[in-house]
Design a protein around this motif. Sequence first.
Motif, PDB file in Angstrom:
ATOM      1  N   GLU A 153       0.815  -1.215   0.000  1.00 23.38           N
ATOM      2  CA  GLU A 153       0.000   0.000   0.000  1.00 23.38           C
ATOM      3  C   GLU A 153       0.853   1.271   0.000  1.00 23.38           C
ATOM      4  O   GLU A 153       0.335   2.357  -0.180  1.00 23.38           O
ATOM      5  CB  GLU A 153      -0.988   0.022   1.173  1.00 23.38           C
ATOM      6  CG  GLU A 153      -0.346   0.089   2.549  1.00 23.38           C
ATOM      7  CD  GLU A 153      -0.113  -1.289   3.156  1.00 23.38           C
ATOM      8  OE1 GLU A 153       0.275  -1.346   4.333  1.00 23.38           O
ATOM      9  OE2 GLU A 153      -0.317  -2.301   2.484  1.00 23.38           O
ATOM     10  N   ALA A 154       2.153   1.145   0.155  1.00 26.21           N
ATOM     11  CA  ALA A 154       3.028   2.319   0.150  1.00 26.21           C
ATOM     12  C   ALA A 154       3.423   2.743  -1.261  1.00 26.21           C
ATOM     13  O   ALA A 154       4.172   3.684  -1.420  1.00 26.21           O
ATOM     14  CB  ALA A 154       4.274   2.030   0.973  1.00 26.21           C
ATOM     15  N   LYS A 155       2.900   2.078  -2.290  1.00 27.36           N
ATOM     16  CA  LYS A 155       3.294   2.382  -3.663  1.00 27.36           C
ATOM     17  C   LYS A 155       3.098   3.852  -4.028  1.00 27.36           C
ATOM     18  O   LYS A 155       3.928   4.435  -4.696  1.00 27.36           O
ATOM     19  CB  LYS A 155       2.504   1.523  -4.654  1.00 27.36           C
ATOM     20  CG  LYS A 155       3.065   0.154  -4.837  1.00 27.36           C
ATOM     21  CD  LYS A 155       2.315  -0.553  -5.928  1.00 27.36           C
ATOM     22  CE  LYS A 155       2.902  -1.925  -6.173  1.00 27.36           C
ATOM     23  NZ  LYS A 155       2.180  -2.634  -7.225  1.00 27.36           N
ATOM     24  N   ASN A 156       2.029   4.452  -3.620  1.00 27.26           N
ATOM     25  CA  ASN A 156       1.749   5.842  -3.979  1.00 27.26           C
ATOM     26  C   ASN A 156       1.994   6.805  -2.832  1.00 27.26           C
ATOM     27  O   ASN A 156       1.463   7.907  -2.830  1.00 27.26           O
ATOM     28  CB  ASN A 156       0.308   5.966  -4.482  1.00 27.26           C
ATOM     29  CG  ASN A 156       0.121   5.216  -5.779  1.00 27.26           C
ATOM     30  OD1 ASN A 156       0.956   5.283  -6.660  1.00 27.26           O
ATOM     31  ND2 ASN A 156      -0.970   4.481  -5.877  1.00 27.26           N
ATOM     32  N   LYS A 157       2.799   6.403  -1.881  1.00 23.31           N
ATOM     33  CA  LYS A 157       3.081   7.244  -0.723  1.00 23.31           C
ATOM     34  C   LYS A 157       3.842   8.497  -1.134  1.00 23.31           C
ATOM     35  O   LYS A 157       4.712   8.457  -1.992  1.00 23.31           O
ATOM     36  CB  LYS A 157       3.897   6.468   0.311  1.00 23.31           C
ATOM     37  CG  LYS A 157       4.174   7.282   1.553  1.00 23.31           C
ATOM     38  CD  LYS A 157       4.898   6.492   2.599  1.00 23.31           C
ATOM     39  CE  LYS A 157       5.133   7.418   3.788  1.00 23.31           C
ATOM     40  NZ  LYS A 157       5.858   6.779   4.843  1.00 23.31           N
ATOM     41  N   LYS A 158       3.479   9.579  -0.536  1.00 28.20           N
ATOM     42  CA  LYS A 158       4.184  10.835  -0.741  1.00 28.20           C
ATOM     43  C   LYS A 158       5.116  11.035   0.452  1.00 28.20           C
ATOM     44  O   LYS A 158       4.747  10.771   1.592  1.00 28.20           O
ATOM     45  CB  LYS A 158       3.208  12.009  -0.852  1.00 28.20           C
ATOM     46  CG  LYS A 158       2.168  11.831  -1.950  1.00 28.20           C
ATOM     47  CD  LYS A 158       2.791  11.608  -3.308  1.00 28.20           C
ATOM     48  CE  LYS A 158       1.715  11.421  -4.365  1.00 28.20           C
ATOM     49  NZ  LYS A 158       2.206  10.872  -5.589  1.00 28.20           N
ATOM     50  N   PHE A 159       6.322  11.500   0.196  1.00 30.43           N
ATOM     51  CA  PHE A 159       7.333  11.610   1.237  1.00 30.43           C
ATOM     52  C   PHE A 159       7.629  13.053   1.604  1.00 30.43           C
ATOM     53  O   PHE A 159       7.485  13.962   0.792  1.00 30.43           O
ATOM     54  CB  PHE A 159       8.644  10.959   0.758  1.00 30.43           C
ATOM     55  CG  PHE A 159       8.532   9.485   0.552  1.00 30.43           C
ATOM     56  CD1 PHE A 159       8.592   8.604   1.614  1.00 30.43           C
ATOM     57  CD2 PHE A 159       8.365   8.969  -0.720  1.00 30.43           C
ATOM     58  CE1 PHE A 159       8.489   7.250   1.421  1.00 30.43           C
ATOM     59  CE2 PHE A 159       8.263   7.601  -0.922  1.00 30.43           C
ATOM     60  CZ  PHE A 159       8.322   6.739   0.148  1.00 30.43           C
ATOM     61  N   ARG A 160       8.070  13.236   2.869  1.00 27.44           N
ATOM     62  CA  ARG A 160       8.658  14.499   3.330  1.00 27.44           C
ATOM     63  C   ARG A 160      10.157  14.324   3.159  1.00 27.44           C
ATOM     64  O   ARG A 160      10.757  13.434   3.750  1.00 27.44           O
ATOM     65  CB  ARG A 160       8.343  14.756   4.806  1.00 27.44           C
ATOM     66  CG  ARG A 160       6.970  15.318   5.054  1.00 27.44           C
ATOM     67  CD  ARG A 160       6.706  15.496   6.553  1.00 27.44           C
ATOM     68  NE  ARG A 160       7.784  16.123   7.290  1.00 27.44           N
ATOM     69  CZ  ARG A 160       7.906  17.436   7.530  1.00 27.44           C
ATOM     70  NH1 ARG A 160       6.991  18.267   7.078  1.00 27.44           N
ATOM     71  NH2 ARG A 160       8.913  17.908   8.220  1.00 27.44           N
ATOM     72  N   ILE A 161      10.752  15.176   2.335  1.00 27.97           N
ATOM     73  CA  ILE A 161      12.169  15.060   2.014  1.00 27.97           C
ATOM     74  C   ILE A 161      12.887  16.291   2.554  1.00 27.97           C
ATOM     75  O   ILE A 161      12.547  17.423   2.195  1.00 27.97           O
ATOM     76  CB  ILE A 161      12.376  14.932   0.492  1.00 27.97           C
ATOM     77  CG1 ILE A 161      11.612  13.708  -0.029  1.00 27.97           C
ATOM     78  CG2 ILE A 161      13.862  14.859   0.151  1.00 27.97           C
ATOM     79  CD1 ILE A 161      11.541  13.609  -1.539  1.00 27.97           C
TER      80      ILE A 161
END
Length: 161
Positions: A19-27
């Motif tokens: 389910e993390a495939k479309n995860k958006k990250f804080r970079i």
Amino acid sequence: MDAAIDERLTPCLELIQTEAKNKKFRIGIPSGVGEEDARIALTPQAVEALTVQGHKIVYEKSAGKNARFADEQYAKSGAQMVETHKEAFMCDIIVRLTLPTDEEIEFMPNGATVICCLKNIRRSAETYSLLVKKRINIIGIDYLKQASDDETLLGSCLGEV
């Protein structure tokens, strides 16, 4: 390096959640550790490419100064400007040129990922133990290669004067 620490740093397989495939990250883009270094890990153009994909970029004020990138360029590219060094490390992914110090590692959330240069980096056994304890993942950008040849990605992606 101590054999016990070496064993804990050995890559291992883990189940990756689908389910993390479309995860958006804080970079996070923290400032560097030395005034003499005229490079930054992500240029404003790279920030724009990441923000267009929905990722949130946390940029430490003046981090691009030595590479001659103005804070305004990062802001126009969609980065969120932060005032403190600590805030830039409180992200899912941290992109910088060197491995974080022990103090910086303490700021990072468990399971974070650091993308940095690893060649010629020497740290204490305590530093490596702290990385293992916090389950910090490290990607050595200086070891990644172009698919088409033996050139590393490092030269083609760093912003510098």
